[in-house]
Design a protein around this motif. Structure first.
Motif, PDB file in Angstrom:
ATOM      1  N   ASP A 115       1.030  -1.238   0.130  1.00  0.00           N
ATOM      2  CA  ASP A 115      -0.148   0.104   0.058  1.00  0.00           C
ATOM      3  C   ASP A 115       0.768   1.465   0.015  1.00  0.00           C
ATOM      4  OD1 ASP A 115      -2.249  -1.358  -0.123  1.00  0.00           O
ATOM      5  OD2 ASP A 115      -2.457  -1.457   2.101  1.00  0.00           O
ATOM      6  N   THR A 118       2.463   1.863  -3.330  1.00  0.00           N
ATOM      7  CA  THR A 118       1.403   2.367  -4.184  1.00  0.00           C
ATOM      8  C   THR A 118       1.456   3.897  -4.161  1.00  0.00           C
ATOM      9  OG1 THR A 118       0.274   0.455  -4.423  1.00  0.00           O
ATOM     10  CG2 THR A 118      -0.992   2.487  -4.867  1.00  0.00           C
ATOM     11  N   ARG A 121       4.597   5.321  -5.814  1.00  0.00           N
ATOM     12  CA  ARG A 121       4.652   4.970  -7.347  1.00  0.00           C
ATOM     13  C   ARG A 121       3.641   6.162  -7.890  1.00  0.00           C
ATOM     14  NH1 ARG A 121       5.101  -1.334  -6.322  1.00  0.00           N
ATOM     15  NH2 ARG A 121       7.518  -1.425  -6.289  1.00  0.00           N
ATOM     16  N   THR A 122       2.582   6.010  -7.189  1.00  0.00           N
ATOM     17  CA  THR A 122       1.615   6.990  -8.050  1.00  0.00           C
ATOM     18  C   THR A 122       2.139   8.457  -7.956  1.00  0.00           C
ATOM     19  OG1 THR A 122       0.346   7.077  -5.807  1.00  0.00           O
ATOM     20  CG2 THR A 122      -0.416   5.498  -7.626  1.00  0.00           C
ATOM     21  N   LEU A 138      -6.357   8.426  -9.314  1.00  0.00           N
ATOM     22  CA  LEU A 138      -6.283   6.970  -8.807  1.00  0.00           C
ATOM     23  C   LEU A 138      -7.329   6.253  -9.350  1.00  0.00           C
ATOM     24  CD1 LEU A 138      -5.671   7.830  -4.877  1.00  0.00           C
ATOM     25  CD2 LEU A 138      -3.907   7.527  -6.775  1.00  0.00           C
ATOM     26  N   THR A 139      -6.979   4.862  -9.676  1.00  0.00           N
ATOM     27  CA  THR A 139      -8.016   3.815  -9.864  1.00  0.00           C
ATOM     28  C   THR A 139      -8.707   3.227  -8.658  1.00  0.00           C
ATOM     29  OG1 THR A 139      -6.336   1.996  -9.664  1.00  0.00           O
ATOM     30  CG2 THR A 139      -6.316   3.098 -11.790  1.00  0.00           C
ATOM     31  N   ASP A 141      -8.426   0.444  -7.294  1.00  0.00           N
ATOM     32  CA  ASP A 141      -7.543  -0.215  -6.572  1.00  0.00           C
ATOM     33  C   ASP A 141      -6.719   0.662  -5.671  1.00  0.00           C
ATOM     34  OD1 ASP A 141      -8.714  -2.736  -7.129  1.00  0.00           O
ATOM     35  OD2 ASP A 141      -7.734  -3.354  -8.811  1.00  0.00           O
ATOM     36  N   GLU A 142      -6.010   1.557  -6.516  1.00  0.00           N
ATOM     37  CA  GLU A 142      -5.389   2.478  -5.869  1.00  0.00           C
ATOM     38  C   GLU A 142      -5.773   3.254  -4.883  1.00  0.00           C
ATOM     39  OE1 GLU A 142      -2.488   3.226 -10.117  1.00  0.00           O
ATOM     40  OE2 GLU A 142      -4.051   4.786  -9.578  1.00  0.00           O
ATOM     41  N   CYS A 143      -7.107   3.667  -5.004  1.00  0.00           N
ATOM     42  CA  CYS A 143      -7.884   4.373  -4.142  1.00  0.00           C
ATOM     43  C   CYS A 143      -7.810   3.532  -2.490  1.00  0.00           C
ATOM     44  CB  CYS A 143      -9.286   4.563  -4.433  1.00  0.00           C
ATOM     45  SG  CYS A 143      -9.624   5.980  -5.527  1.00  0.00           S
ATOM     46  N   SER A 145      -5.704   1.257  -1.781  1.00  0.00           N
ATOM     47  CA  SER A 145      -4.268   1.357  -1.078  1.00  0.00           C
ATOM     48  C   SER A 145      -4.058   2.540  -0.526  1.00  0.00           C
ATOM     49  CB  SER A 145      -3.210   0.913  -2.221  1.00  0.00           C
ATOM     50  OG  SER A 145      -3.327  -0.332  -2.758  1.00  0.00           O
ATOM     51  N   TRP A 146      -4.473   3.447  -0.997  1.00  0.00           N
ATOM     52  CA  TRP A 146      -4.154   5.003  -0.478  1.00  0.00           C
ATOM     53  C   TRP A 146      -4.931   5.109   0.717  1.00  0.00           C
ATOM     54  CZ3 TRP A 146      -2.141  10.077  -1.195  1.00  0.00           C
ATOM     55  CH2 TRP A 146      -1.041  10.222  -2.200  1.00  0.00           C
TER      56      TRP A 146
END
Length: 206
Positions: A115, A118, A121-122, A138-139, A141-143, A145-146
């Motif tokens: 997480d 992520t 990297r983003t 963010l996608t 999935d990235e949301c 993780s954030w």
């Protein structure tokens, strides 16, 4: 969008960040990675399956922030089995917590590392505007993780600051610290992360 997340088509979210905010978020995520520790990749010549089934620690971390990130499952304050503590012998709860930790903590650490990575990297993938800011998109999935990483950051900072529930309300002491208080910068970061977390949660609600 400035200062808070807004929903985007497809289940993602976006937020406008200035150069300082990007730097702070990245620095905090890197510090979280350092706190959690390195991954458990198998060494050269090591059986990957053996590494996969290796047991983790059986005792809680001595660092209070890590102990907050990886609490005891049984008997510890705020653990997921807190309601089951009543009537259980203390020794039995310690043994159950140790066994649970041995077989779960390594996976939990891996998930928290992923997480935080992520987040880094983003942020690193952003294309800065002339003023140094950028829009982070963010996608779904990235949301998630954030969201998990923002929560980990707030738990860590809150533990370092020894924040209590009473401190956090609008009338709480966190909002009344003088500018000369050395904790002020971290308190401001803690409150800001909370605002980001809250608006990100709102974007994920149906």
């Amino acid at each position: 969008m400035a200062g808070h997340f807004e929903a985007t088509p497809g289940g993602g979210a976006a937020v406008a960040l200035d150069e300082v905010e990007i730097s702070i978020l990245r620095s905090l995520a890197v510090q979280l990675l350092e706190l959690i520790g390195p991954g458990d990749e198998p060494a050269d010549g090591e059986d990957p399956l053996a590494a996969l089934f290796a047991e983790g620690p059986s005792k809680p971390p001595t660092d209070p922030a890590l102990a907050r990130l990886f609490p005891d499952a049984y008997g510890g304050p705020g653990g997921p089995e807190a309601s089951a503590r009543a009537g259980k012998p203390e020794e039995e709860l310690r043994e159950r917590s140790a066994e649970f930790r041995r077989f779960t903590e390594m996976d939990l650490r891996s998930g928290k590392r992923d997480d935080a990575l992520t987040v880094v990297r983003t942020l690193d993938a952003l294309s800065p505007a002339p003023d140094g800011g950028a829009v982070l998109t963010l996608t779904g999935d990235e949301c998630r993780s954030w969201l998990r990483s923002l929560n980990d950051l707030r738990l860590t900072i809150g533990t370092r600051l020894e924040v209590s529930d009473e401190d956090q309300g609008e009338e709480g002491s966190l909002y009344r610290l003088p500018d000369t208080d050395p904790r002020k910068p971290m308190v401001m970061a803690y409150l800001w992360l909370g605002a980001l977390q809250e608006t990100l949660v709102e974007t994920l609600m149906p």
